[in-house]
Design an enzyme around this catalytic site. Sequence first.
Site, PDB file in Angstrom:
ATOM      1  N   LYS A  76       0.858  -1.192   0.000  1.00 37.85           N
ATOM      2  CA  LYS A  76       0.000   0.000   0.000  1.00 37.85           C
ATOM      3  C   LYS A  76       0.892   1.239   0.000  1.00 37.85           C
ATOM      4  CE  LYS A  76      -3.941   1.959   2.562  1.00 37.85           C
ATOM      5  NZ  LYS A  76      -4.841   1.789   3.724  1.00 37.85           N
ATOM      6  N   SER A 151      -9.824   1.741   2.745  1.00 34.13           N
ATOM      7  CA  SER A 151      -8.943   2.545   1.921  1.00 34.13           C
ATOM      8  C   SER A 151      -7.906   1.720   1.166  1.00 34.13           C
ATOM      9  CB  SER A 151      -8.219   3.579   2.789  1.00 34.13           C
ATOM     10  OG  SER A 151      -7.378   2.927   3.718  1.00 34.13           O
ATOM     11  N   SER A 175     -10.189  -0.682   6.829  1.00 36.07           N
ATOM     12  CA  SER A 175      -9.547  -0.512   5.519  1.00 36.07           C
ATOM     13  C   SER A 175      -8.772  -1.717   4.994  1.00 36.07           C
ATOM     14  CB  SER A 175      -8.611   0.691   5.541  1.00 36.07           C
ATOM     15  OG  SER A 175      -9.351   1.883   5.581  1.00 36.07           O
TER      16      SER A 175
END
Lengths: 483, 95
Positions: A76, A151, A175
């Site tokens: 990420k 997210s 997330s």
Amino acid sequence: MHNKTLAELAQGLEQGDFSSVELTQAYLDRIESQDSKYNSYITVTPELALEQAAAADTARQSGNAGPMTGIPVAHKDIFCTQGVRTSAGSKMLDNFISPYDATVIQKFNAAGCVSLGKTNMDEFAMGSSNESSFYGAARNPWHTDHVPGGSSGGSAAAVAADLAPAATGTDTGGSIRQPSAFCNLTGLKPTYGRVSRFGMIAYASSLDQGGPMAKTAQDAAMMLNVMAGVDPMDSTSADHPVADYTANLEQPLSGLKIGLPKEFFSDSLNPEIAALIQGAVKEYEALGATVKEISLPNTALSVPAYYIIAPAEASSNLSRFDGVRYGHRCDEPKDLEDMYKRTRGEGFGTEVKRRIMVGTYALSEGFYDAYYKKAQQIRRLIQQDFVRALSEVDVIMGPTTPSPAFRLGEKTSDPVEMYMEDIFTLSLNLAGLPGMSIPCGFSNGLPVGLQIIGNYFAEEKLLNVAHKYQQATDWHTRKPEGI
Amino acid sequence: MALNRTDVEKIAHLARLQIEESDVQAYADNLSNILDLVDQMQSVDTTDVSPLAHPLDAVQRLRADVVTEENQREALQSAAPAVENGLFLVPKVIE
């Protein structure tokens, strides 16, 4: 090669079926040809990846290979990566080349893993759909008109589309778990402090936690083996023994006590999701578990408490983006205040500005007791609910999300509607507990996730519970059409 | 809790955020909705409930007070918009 699990890839590398360079090149080729459909990566790092792969192959030839040596993964874009742009999905950091590695990145490097690149995400991890990314929304490989969740939406889309065999994510309010549910993955949010936050760009420091997103519980265990552990660079990392998370996956589940919180199964729950969760629970009963109804009476309060605590901490954390030391700076500022205001006005997107303003308001003079302190008190009540429940049962189960992946643009006009998406996931972050989402079926062709919640530092148990279900079912092996 | 345009402008100033004039009303509406959502908390009696700041009630770990960091000024300043002689440059503050 691209459709294999981490465990299968590790075996293939070990047996010499393929080299890490071949494997890495296969993924890079797939990203090159496929990712325009999913927008799952912000930055792909082919040179770095092939260099790491070659080093891994050399290490293997000289007998220095560990279980993850030569395995490619994606990170990420919230984990600082030395020499690589680390954007956090924001225009503010579009030009930021990190001068250092996050501890999580260091650990993957030390394990001999290959980093394919940095995945798309909601700006500063603030979102449930990946639509607040400065780089455009990632898309759900199960249906590209739908969101992959957020997210950590890019990580979910990349793994679901076989553009990485596994990825890192972070979870402040859901997330990791929500995008895992939306994309048919196995995602684990560890106990608060289990994984170091050093170099993981901060959103809400008392809630943020990194963890793995993978195709199977076994793969998630292999990833957590790399990620977990105390870190002198993060004083909130937990000084608690780290297990070999792959060692006890096969423990039988006979006698496992499962609690089903009645608040997670209200009449308003999507009936198809309710049926799939009940079906999964039946499967667990067949595996020897017993089930009882429990109550987490303050569940509904997790949304208001979270949407004070997280924005308050965010408003403080994001004050560092001021155009002085890194990131975006506005052109020709006329004075210091003008520089701060225009830099931040230009660098941050709408949702980030909203949350900074909510947090600024909640922490402003005269409102602290009514908002932040009240939210922290409610946080205590939510934690006490879980502590009570987990003294009676081993794990708690329920849906990860109230509905399957929604359409792009469906919930962008009303932030409150988007916030309600997190109703089942937020409470774990507030309590600091570990939780997983695993695939348990489909609704109109879109994946549905079963959430499994455990006690503090019970990651090994959660992975065992998830793994045994995956031995008995094949939901997690289903792939989107064309992949 | 309804916020008006003046409230939003004041909060934006406190947060050092420039907001476009044309966006102020939309922020006022959205923030008011968010505050309505969080106001659900006010109906809960939290007398004698101690605030939870850390889920495991952990306390700060201490270490010996010795220098462990190397000087990495050049590396760390490589990401800065403007530096000179090892200093971060900003617009003139004092006339």
